[in-house]
Scaffold this motif. Sequence first.
Motif: not given
Length: 602
Positions: A498-499, A524-529, A577-578
């Motif tokens: 999802y990233t 945790s990631d900085n993807g699509a949320g 969060e999206p």
Amino acid sequence: MIRGKVRQVAALRWRTAGLLLAVLVIVALPYMITRGGAQQSLTAGELVTRSAEVEATVYRIADQTHDSESAIFHLLENDPFAHAQSIAQSAEKTVPPLLERLRALTADDASQQHLVDQLAAVENGRLALMHKAFQNYQQNDHTGADQAMSDANALFRVDDIAGMIVENARQQLEQRQERATQQSINNRLVLALTAAAQLLMLTIVVVVSERQIGRRLRAEIGEREAVQRSQLIFQAVREPIALLDNNLRTLLVNAAFSELYGVSENSHAEYLDDIGQGAWMDEVLQQRLRDVLLRDRELWDYELTQRTIDGIERHVVINARRLQQQDSDNPSLLLTVSDVTARALVEQQVKELNHQLEGKVAQITDVNRELEAFSYSVSHDLRAPLRHIAAFAQKLEHHLGGEVDDTTHHYLGVIRDASRRMAQLIDDLLVFSRLGRGALRLQGVDMQTLVEEARVLCESDAHGRHIAWDIEALPVVVGDENMLRTVWQNLLGNAVKYTGQRDVAKIHVSVRRDDTGNYVFTISDNGAGFDMRYVDKLFGVFQRLHKASEFAGNGIGLANVRRIIMRHGGQVWAEGEPGQGARFHFTLSAIEPPDAQQWLSP
């Protein structure tokens, strides 16, 4: 308790020994000192008397010698007096015994002995010349007698040696008097010190006695208070208790026993058979109680059904043990009664519930058999049609050959892709089913190693992507290694997936302790949320929050994660969060193996 009695006996022995020593010091020490002082005083007096006697003996010797000489001179001058001849010869008889007496008196002094020997030699010589002079006188040889007397005075000077002996005796007398005086002073000092020691010992004895009396009084007061507290506790205990003698007659009962069996709290010498209207008539119980008294066998948890004074049948548990009374050689019996009527009812209910549970287990077993049959059907019966669909689609495409237009080619591709997705769904569904039925193989699992394995696997499937990993130090936990490996592969795989639309993917793995001490792992990631309104669908089977065209998958990975974590007794949840990434959390028990390192691979 036994150690306390031993210490008390030892302390009593030490106090008795101390008192005997004090008495010995107070009585024997003054006697010994007084006796020693008297002996020393007597010895000093004897020495003083001996010195005076030495002086008197020397004077007697000199006087006897001078009297005999004077009598001889009177005879030579023809001026005799009465008994002159006998006096002239008396010195020969009296002087030798006096010399022997003088030797005996001076036997403890070598210098005096030497002077006495000189005096004896002089006296013997002078007496010999005096004897010669007296013989010449008897022969009318006055000239010879005068010459003998003159030689005696010139050659044997008795007075000089006698004076030396007297002077030496006087010096010894003064020295002995000084020693006697000093000895008297010393005796008085010793007596004073002895008196002080006596006063000190008496003071110590009085103080110790007062302390012992005070301790005894305090101990008696404490014992009385302890007895009163014991009586209050004994009467306040809600468990019926009775103390019986060796004939099973009551000595003491508490309020609970009195209330339950209708006997007075002041009851004494009442037989157990007569208490509670026959509640204690059980012959086996009475025999067991007598065995406790005779053989000191404790009675543990003897169950009995009694009808008490209120007419209610009660299930009771009876315990008894023998006690030895301090004021009697006969043992006593401590009897306690526990009312377990409520427990018996609960046990009956538990039996009924267990019976119902066994029925439920049988039902669940049947359901599990059906699930296994369904899994077998899914695994074999559904796979065969899928394989046929895919195979015949491929054969149809080959059969048509070059006559296949784009539409037909597209339709055949859709059939093949749908078959593969269906086969993958079946495989995932079987995995999900096995995760719920397989037994956990618990062992020490190094989470750091599992994360590294999952990271390497994810990077191999993401060629050409830039992924920034931030993985903290992770602990060793107790769990099923293969299942936890599946957890990390799904969670890290989702983070990587999802990233995919980010130039730089940032994935962070951390751990902390919650309020209960359990581990909380976070990915945790900085993807699509995702939208938190649909968070409940995340962990459902085949539930997806994104289109398959955007992100591949079949929506069963997170369901597997949730089932594995729940089987380990943990929880799993997510936040997101999206467009701003997502955070997945799960908890595991922080109970570690006794030696975590022994679980790690070398």
